[in-house]
Write a protein that holds these residues in place. Structure first.
Motif, PDB file in Angstrom:
ATOM      1  N   GLY A  28     -63.620 -68.458  65.059  1.00  0.00           N
ATOM      2  CA  GLY A  28     -62.197 -68.388  65.386  1.00  0.00           C
ATOM      3  C   GLY A  28     -61.569 -69.768  65.338  1.00  0.00           C
ATOM      4  O   GLY A  28     -62.089 -70.703  65.937  1.00  0.00           O
ATOM      5  N   GLU A  33     -59.064 -70.659  66.807  1.00  0.00           N
ATOM      6  CA  GLU A  33     -58.495 -71.017  68.108  1.00  0.00           C
ATOM      7  C   GLU A  33     -59.517 -71.631  69.054  1.00  0.00           C
ATOM      8  O   GLU A  33     -59.159 -72.103  70.131  1.00  0.00           O
ATOM      9  CB  GLU A  33     -57.851 -69.777  68.762  1.00  0.00           C
ATOM     10  N   ASP A  49     -62.329 -69.849  60.864  1.00  0.00           N
ATOM     11  CA  ASP A  49     -62.090 -68.621  60.096  1.00  0.00           C
ATOM     12  C   ASP A  49     -61.925 -68.978  58.621  1.00  0.00           C
ATOM     13  O   ASP A  49     -60.842 -68.841  58.043  1.00  0.00           O
ATOM     14  CB  ASP A  49     -60.837 -67.911  60.620  1.00  0.00           C
ATOM     15  N   GLY A  81     -63.611 -61.992  64.637  1.00  0.00           N
ATOM     16  CA  GLY A  81     -63.361 -61.791  63.210  1.00  0.00           C
ATOM     17  C   GLY A  81     -63.854 -60.493  62.613  1.00  0.00           C
ATOM     18  O   GLY A  81     -64.081 -60.428  61.398  1.00  0.00           O
ATOM     19  N   ASP A 105     -59.509 -61.900  60.140  1.00  0.00           N
ATOM     20  CA  ASP A 105     -60.807 -61.382  60.585  1.00  0.00           C
ATOM     21  C   ASP A 105     -61.806 -61.517  59.448  1.00  0.00           C
ATOM     22  O   ASP A 105     -62.212 -60.541  58.804  1.00  0.00           O
ATOM     23  CB  ASP A 105     -60.668 -59.944  61.097  1.00  0.00           C
TER      24      ASP A 105
HETATM   25 MG    MG Z   1     -60.668 -64.233  65.448  1.00  0.00          MG
END
Ligand code: MG
Ligand code: AMP
Length: 417
Positions: free
Chosen positions: A182, A184, A224, A248, A255
């Motif tokens: 991710g 984030e 990602d 994801g 994703d």
């Molecule tokens: Mg994600």
């Protein structure tokens, strides 16, 4: 959506037991045995005393109290030199070999000595064989002691050690690489930049895997990014027996785990929407020449751990050779209303299970039940299975999976021993 059972079958079809390996007795605990163990000798090795007392001929004690001549002493570790004849006794310690001629032991508590210990008074009659541990009485030479599939617990190691077994063939416990994905996710203790969050899944999954007695490797956080993720997953699948990635696998544009796994795994890979809440999205397949199982778990921290419980843990247990794959399941009474709407899914509620003094088990949902609310899972010790429908009333009985027996709450007064 597909039923949980179908997703599990698909996963388990890719997770056969790992080929057996020989390990030292010391390293064998909590492995599943992959051989038959035959007893090469009797346990006990020789007839010995179960008590501190006097080795006697039982027939001599019929008319007790009787006075017997003490003709010797035998301690644990000694080999007996003095035989017991009619009217005689040998002082004996627990674990010492039975002297020839003796067929029973009178415990010291039922005797008294006279004439400086050269005479013993047997106060009560003893029976034939009393307090004698028979040679082979626990395990007889040639007997099958353990069969393939046995889980080697500490007492098993004691048995093997008693028999002089130094190594055994077992199924290795899978080594599992763990990745969080991710853009984030931010690693480390620094203040978070805007929009970033800390990685909850890797620490919790690594700890859960270790708790469940698998070997782990921390593969860090991945962005990602399809190219980077492809390489990471390919490398991981050649290095580990299994790979667990979180994040994801849902239906969003970013994703990418899902797309990467579909590309790498081809036919073997399946992306699923499982009829369960939490933990609906899930991907599984096998990668590379050794067909390494790769699990794509949802990113929401509760979903990731529930998905682990439903699919990863049973699959890894299968690889480790276990016959029983699931957590203990039992019926429990819910103490509050558990309402829900029909949505085609089984709901797994995070609950705190307690035993009541009448022996029944009660559960209460813990805190917030949304899939990002990890705190509720941390306070729970079980998952209650709430079937599709409108829920149940307080007092109803539900199936419950016990996640953590150590935290099963006992009643305030659990009763006397
Ligand atoms: Mg994600
Ligand atoms: P995803 O499955 O990637 O769509 O993520 C679903 C939700 O879980 C998002 O809110 C993510 O930010 C969050 N999430 C994903 N991975 C992690 C993680 N390792 N730790 C904490 N939250 C995560």
């Amino acid at each position: 959506m597909i039923p949980i059972a179908e997703a599990r079958l698909f996963v388990l079809s890719g997770c056969a037991p790992l080929p057996p390996r020989r390990v030292s007795l010391e390293d064998s605990a909590w492995h599943v045995l992959a051989q038959t163990v035959l007893a090469s000798e009797d346990i006990p090795r020789f007839a010995n005393s179960a008590m501190d007392g006097y080795a006697v001929r039982w027939a001599d004690t019929k008319a007790s109290p009787v006075r017997l001549r003490v003709v010797g002493t035998v301690m644990a570790g000694q080999s007996p030199v003095t035989a017991v004849g009619e009217g005689e006794a040998v002082r004996i310690m627990t674990g010492a070999p039975m002297p020839p001629g003796a067929d029973a032991v009178c415990m010291v508590e039922n005797t008294r000595t006279e004439s400086d210990g050269s005479v013993v008074v047997i106060e009560t009659p003893v029976e034939d064989g009393m307090f004698v541990r028979r040679a082979g009485g626990d395990i007889a030479s040639g007997e099958e002691v353990f069969a393939p599939g046995a889980l080697l617990t500490p007492p098993h190691l004691g048995v093997l050690a008693s028999l002089g077994v130094e190594s055994v063939a077992v199924h290795p416990r899978p080594r599992v690489g763990v990745i969080s994905t991710g853009d984030e996710l931010s690693d480390g203790p620094d203040p978070l930049p805007p929009g970033k969050i800390r990685d909850a899944n890797r620490p919790s999954l690594l700890a859960q895997l270790r708790t469940d007695r698998f070997e782990v490797g921390d593969l860090g956080v991945a962005k990602d990014d399809e190219t980077a993720l492809s390489r990471l997953l390919e490398d991981a699948s050649s290095e580990f027996d299994a790979v667990v990635a979180s994040g994801g696998v849902s239906v969003g544009d970013r994703d990418v785990v899902r797309f990467v796994l579909e590309k790498l795994g081809g036919e073997s890979m399946r992306w699923m929407q499982v009829a369960v809440r939490p933990a609906k999205p899930f991907a599984f397949g096998v990668l590379g020449p050794s067909a390494t199982p790769v699990f794509g778990l949802p990113g929401n921290p509760v979903s990731a751990l529930v998905s682990y419980e439903l699919f990863v843990r049973p699959a890894l247990r299968s690889m480790a050779g276990h016959k029983s794959l699931d957590r203990p399941r039992f019926k429990a009474i819910v103490d509050v209303d558990c309402t829900r709407r029909p949505d085609g899914k089984v709901h797994l509620i995070r609950v705190l299970a307690c035993t009541a003094s009448d022996g029944s088990i009660h559960v209460d949902p813990s805190r917030g039940q949304e899939s990002h609310m990890l705190h509720a899972l941390a306070e729970a010790n079980a998952l209650a299975i709430l079937p599709d429908g409108n829920g149940v009333r307080a007092g109803a009985s539900l199936d419950v999976l016990l996640l953590d027996a150590e935290r099963l709450q006992l009643p305030d007064d659990p009763g006397p021993w």
